[in-house]
Every structure is written in structure tokens, then in C-alpha cells.
Design a protein around this motif. Structure first.
Motif, short mmCIF file in Angstrom:
data_model
loop_
_atom_site.label_atom_id
_atom_site.label_comp_id
_atom_site.label_asym_id
_atom_site.label_seq_id
_atom_site.Cartn_x
_atom_site.Cartn_y
_atom_site.Cartn_z
N TRP A 1 1.89 14.33 8.45
CA TRP A 1 1.27 13.13 7.88
C TRP A 1 1.83 12.85 6.49
N SER A 2 2.05 11.56 6.21
CA SER A 2 2.68 11.20 4.94
C SER A 2 2.12 9.91 4.38
N PHE A 3 2.18 9.80 3.06
CA PHE A 3 1.84 8.58 2.32
C PHE A 3 0.53 7.95 2.84
N ASN A 4 0.55 6.65 3.17
CA ASN A 4 -0.67 6.00 3.64
C ASN A 4 -0.78 6.23 5.14
N ALA A 5 -1.16 7.45 5.52
CA ALA A 5 -1.04 7.92 6.91
C ALA A 5 -1.76 7.06 7.95
N THR B 1 0.83 -1.21 0.00
CA THR B 1 0.00 0.00 0.00
C THR B 1 0.86 1.26 0.00
N LEU B 2 2.04 1.20 0.61
CA LEU B 2 2.95 2.35 0.56
C LEU B 2 3.34 2.65 -0.88
N GLY B 3 3.71 1.63 -1.64
CA GLY B 3 4.04 1.83 -3.05
C GLY B 3 2.85 2.32 -3.85
N GLY B 4 1.67 1.76 -3.56
CA GLY B 4 0.46 2.18 -4.28
C GLY B 4 0.12 3.63 -4.02
N VAL B 5 0.20 4.05 -2.75
CA VAL B 5 -0.13 5.44 -2.43
C VAL B 5 0.90 6.38 -3.03
N ALA B 6 2.18 6.01 -3.01
CA ALA B 6 3.21 6.86 -3.61
C ALA B 6 2.91 7.11 -5.09
N ALA B 7 2.54 6.05 -5.81
CA ALA B 7 2.22 6.20 -7.23
C ALA B 7 0.96 7.03 -7.43
N LEU B 8 -0.07 6.76 -6.64
CA LEU B 8 -1.32 7.49 -6.78
C LEU B 8 -1.17 8.96 -6.42
N GLN B 9 -0.38 9.28 -5.40
CA GLN B 9 -0.16 10.67 -5.04
C GLN B 9 0.61 11.41 -6.13
N TRP B 10 1.52 10.72 -6.80
CA TRP B 10 2.23 11.34 -7.92
C TRP B 10 1.26 11.68 -9.05
N VAL B 11 0.35 10.75 -9.34
CA VAL B 11 -0.66 11.00 -10.38
C VAL B 11 -1.58 12.15 -9.94
N TYR B 12 -2.00 12.13 -8.68
CA TYR B 12 -2.92 13.16 -8.18
C TYR B 12 -2.27 14.54 -8.22
N SER B 13 -1.02 14.64 -7.78
CA SER B 13 -0.35 15.95 -7.74
C SER B 13 -0.09 16.50 -9.14
N ALA B 14 -0.02 15.61 -10.13
CA ALA B 14 0.21 16.07 -11.50
C ALA B 14 -0.99 16.80 -12.07
N SER B 15 -2.18 16.53 -11.55
CA SER B 15 -3.40 17.18 -12.06
C SER B 15 -4.06 18.10 -11.04
N HIS B 16 -3.46 18.24 -9.87
CA HIS B 16 -3.99 19.11 -8.84
C HIS B 16 -2.86 20.00 -8.31
N GLN C 1 -9.58 5.78 -1.72
CA GLN C 1 -10.13 7.13 -1.74
C GLN C 1 -9.45 7.98 -2.81
N ILE C 2 -8.14 7.84 -2.95
CA ILE C 2 -7.44 8.60 -3.99
C ILE C 2 -7.97 8.21 -5.37
N VAL C 3 -8.17 6.92 -5.58
CA VAL C 3 -8.70 6.45 -6.87
C VAL C 3 -10.07 7.05 -7.14
N PHE C 4 -10.96 7.01 -6.17
CA PHE C 4 -12.30 7.58 -6.34
C PHE C 4 -12.22 9.07 -6.62
N ALA C 5 -11.36 9.79 -5.91
CA ALA C 5 -11.23 11.23 -6.13
C ALA C 5 -10.70 11.50 -7.53
N LEU C 6 -9.71 10.74 -7.97
CA LEU C 6 -9.15 10.93 -9.31
C LEU C 6 -10.19 10.68 -10.40
N VAL C 7 -10.92 9.59 -10.26
CA VAL C 7 -11.90 9.22 -11.29
C VAL C 7 -13.02 10.26 -11.38
N LEU C 8 -13.57 10.65 -10.24
CA LEU C 8 -14.69 11.59 -10.28
C LEU C 8 -14.24 13.00 -10.64
N ASP C 9 -13.02 13.37 -10.28
CA ASP C 9 -12.49 14.65 -10.75
C ASP C 9 -12.30 14.64 -12.26
#
Length: 376
Positions: free
Chosen positions: A160-164, A115-130, A310-318
Motif C-alpha cells: 500500500w502506498s500514498f493515498n491508498a 490528493t497524491l501530492g497532498g498525501v506525499a507532502a503530509l507523509q513527509w511531515v508525519y515521518s519527520a516527527s514519527h 486523517q493524516i492532518v487530524f493525527a498530526l494536529v492531535l499528536d
């Protein structure tokens, strides 16, 4: 958080306490409700968030308001279970440090790393569009190292960091180490556990992560000791009655505060009394709540998976250009759980359990001795 609650009390054969499994699973899901507010954050702060508009608020208001305390309930359950399963074995030398450490590592680390690796990747994707990360901002190399070492809540972190949510697991690692040392003291483990509770009280709320962990874990262990003594003196039925009376009385006292929640009363009395009462019920009626025990099986996976989901849901609906207002809709919360629960079941079956078996049978662990329970 711990896995399946298996073990024995005094000289009885190993049993599974489905009552505590169910309680732990409910606690994990309570944290998900508490974290529903994440969807209304901009960066690390809520923006225009209306607590009472959250899905099913009229029914689930306590979870939205106090669900964060479910983490302290985890600590109490862990303390009770660890004193039950491991204390005597550690004290007698039947459970050595190496096997104990491998058991804990195999239980906690594989899913944490995934999950640490998954959140790191998802946060990178999220920060690229936010303009920011999703909720937790300190996703840098330093905090990645702390997370790799399972140390993001040891007081070394900047925030707080990554999968907090893994902060509670980080604290439990410290608690396991202290528990092992205390149990080496044999019969002196009980006064030492009481001292650890006192230390937790002194640290809380200033250092609330470690403070609440110390307090709740070791008061859960003391609750186990009290329950065992009552069973020796009065038998199973009277012990169950006494534990239920204390638990109900504790919660009645808390209800007397009406709209205020006394965290000290909840952590020092309500939680340990409830855990002891449910354990006493499970011992008095073996198999009680067997049908809901699976909720406990997936507690760790649902706890660690809910934030990346939650990051996935936020990314998809955004991406679909929906306003975050949509997360006030009940159907969307139901959709979230429809995804989370099967994911957690699959993760428990095909990730957690195989990883545990592999590591516990590897060269990391010595040959196990009969009677050493390692399913926690």
C-alpha cells in the motif's frame, strides 16, 4: 467510482437516477467509517486497537466490520451505469475511444493528482516527527510513479502506498478499458461480460483487487441488461416489484448467515440486485431521493480526501499531545465529518467540475456528437 448518474434507458430522454447517486454517496462514507481504525495504527499495523470502542459502534457496527465491501458496491454501481450510459454508444460507434478516454481522464485524474501530492507532502511531515509513515508504508519513487500512472493496484506494487484508497480507481481504469473492448463486440457484449464475471470469480480472493473489480463491475452491467429486458416485457411497475423481491430475498439469505458474511453472495447477488432495484425505483418515480443526490456528487471527493484529512487530524492531535485514545470519542468523529463534508462539497464545485469542463473542452477531445452522455 463515477460522477453524477445521468442518462437514458431505451428511448426515454435523459434522466438522473438520484437513487444511485445516494447509494454511491453512502458507500463512500461507509469506507470512511471502515478506515477509522487508521487512527490506532503504529506504522502499518494496529496497536491496542479495540474495534467495539469506536464511536457509535452499537449503531454502526456493520460499517466498522464490513465497510470495506463498499468498494465492491462501487464497482457494481459503475458497471450498471457504464452499460447504461455508454455501451450502446460504443457499440454503434457514436462514442469513440478518444472521447471516452478523455471523459474518464477528466473525471478521475485531476483530483487524484491533487490528493497524491497532498498525501506525499503530509507523509513527509508525519515521518519527520514519527518513526514511520501514517498507515501506508510504500511512499517511494517507484510507487509514486505507479500512482502517477494510476497503476498502484495492477499487481506491480510491493504494498500500500500514498493515498491508498485510490486502488479502486486504479482497478476501474482497467475495467473501463476492458468494458470499451467488450462493447465493440455489439450484441456479443453480454456473453463476454458474463465471461469477465467468471474470470473475476476465478481470480478472487487470491487477486482480490482485480478479481472483485471484474466480478462486481460486469455483474452490475448484467444487472442493467436484465432490468432493461424486464422493463420491455413487463413494464416499469412489475420490474420494480421483481427487482425489490430479488434484492430483499438476497439480503434475507445473507442475514441467515448471522455473524458470518458470505462475500460471494453479497457481491454476486445482494449488490447487483440492490443497484437494479434502486435504479428501477428511480425510473418508476423520477426525482426519487432528489434531496439526497448531493451525497453522490461528493462521493469521489470524500473518498479521496478522507485519508489525507486523517493524516492532518493525527498530526494536529499528536502535536497537542493527545493520546490516540481520543479517537474513540464520538465528538471527534463528528468533528471529522464536519470538516470532510464541506471540504468535499468545495472540492467538487471548485476543483472537480472546472477541471472536467476544461479537459473535455480542450484539444484532447474531439468535437462531441449530440446524444453522447459524458456525465458519469
Amino acid at each position: 467510482m463515477v460522477g453524477g448518474v445521468h442518462g437514458s434507458v431505451t428511448s426515454k430522454p435523459a434522466e438522473r437516477l438520484y437513487t444511485l447517486d445516494t447509494l454511491r454517496g453512502i458507500a463512500a462514507l461507509s469506507v470512511v467509517f471502515w478506515h477509522w481504525q487508521h487512527f490506532f495504527y503504529v506504522g502499518d499495523c494496529p496497536a491496542g486497537f479495540e474495534v467495539s470502542r469506536q464511536p457509535f459502534f452499537a449503531t454502526l457496527a456493520p460499517l466498522y466490520q464490513y465497510g470495506g465491501l463498499a468498494v465492491q458496491l462501487f464497482f457494481s454501481i459503475s458497471g450498471f451505469v457504464f452499460f447504461w450510459l455508454f455501451a450502446q454508444g460504443v457499440a454503434s460507434g457514436r462514442i469513440g475511444l478518444r472521447n471516452f478516454a478523455v471523459d474518464r481522464f477528466s473525471r478521475l485524474y485531476p483530483l487524484h493528482l491533487l490528493t497524491l501530492g497532498g498525501v506525499a507532502a503530509l507523509q513527509w511531515v508525519y515521518s519527520a516527527s514519527h518513526s514511520s509513515y501514517f498507515v501506508y508504508p510504500f511512499n517511494d519513487a517507484y510507487h509514486a510513479l505507479l500512482n502517477l500512472l494510476l497503476a498502484p493496484a495492477w499487481g506491480l506494487e510491493k504494498g500500500w502506498s500514498f493515498n491508498a484508497p485510490v486502488w479502486s480507481v486504479s482497478v476501474e481504469v482497467l475495467l473501463y478499458a476492458l468494458f470499451f473492448v467488450i462493447c465493440l463486440a455489439g450484441r456479443w457484449r453480454w456473453p463476454l461480460a458474463a465471461l469477465a464475471c467468471a474470470a473475476g470469480l476465478m481470480l478472487y480472493p487470491g487477486s482480490y483487487k482485480v478479481g472483485s473489480g471484474l466480478l462486481c463491475f460486469f455483474i452490475g452491467g448484467l444487472a442493467y441488461g436484465v432490468m432493461c429486458q424486464l422493463r420491455r416485457w413487463f413494464g416499469s411497475g412489475l420490474t420494480l416489484l421483481a427487482c425489490c423481491i430479488v434484492a430483499l430475498g438476497a439480503w434475507a439469505a445473507q442475514i441467515g448467515y448471522y455473524d458470518a458474511l458470505n462475500a460471494y453472495l453479497v457481491m454476486c447477488l445482494c449488490f447487483p440486485a440492490t443497484v437494479a432495484a434502486l435504479a428501477a425505483a428511480g425510473l418508476h418515480w423520477p426525482g426519487l431521493l432528489r434531496s439526497t443526490g448531493w451525497v453522490g456528487d461528493i462521493s469521489y471527493s470524500s473518498y479521496l480526501l478522507h485519508f489525507p484529512l486523517q493524516i492532518v487530524f493525527a498530526l494536529v492531535l499528536d502535536r497537542l499531545v493527545f493520546s490516540r485514545e481520543i479517537f474513540y470519542q464520538p465528538w471527534l468523529m463528528l468533528s471529522f465529518f464536519v470538516v470532510l463534508i464541506p471540504m468535499s462539497l468545495a472540492c467538487h464545485r471548485w476543483v472537480e467540475r472546472p477541471a472536467q469542463r476544461f479537459l473535455r473542452n480542450s484539444r484532447l477531445a474531439k468535437a462531441r456528437q449530440p446524444g453522447v452522455h459524458t456525465a458519469a
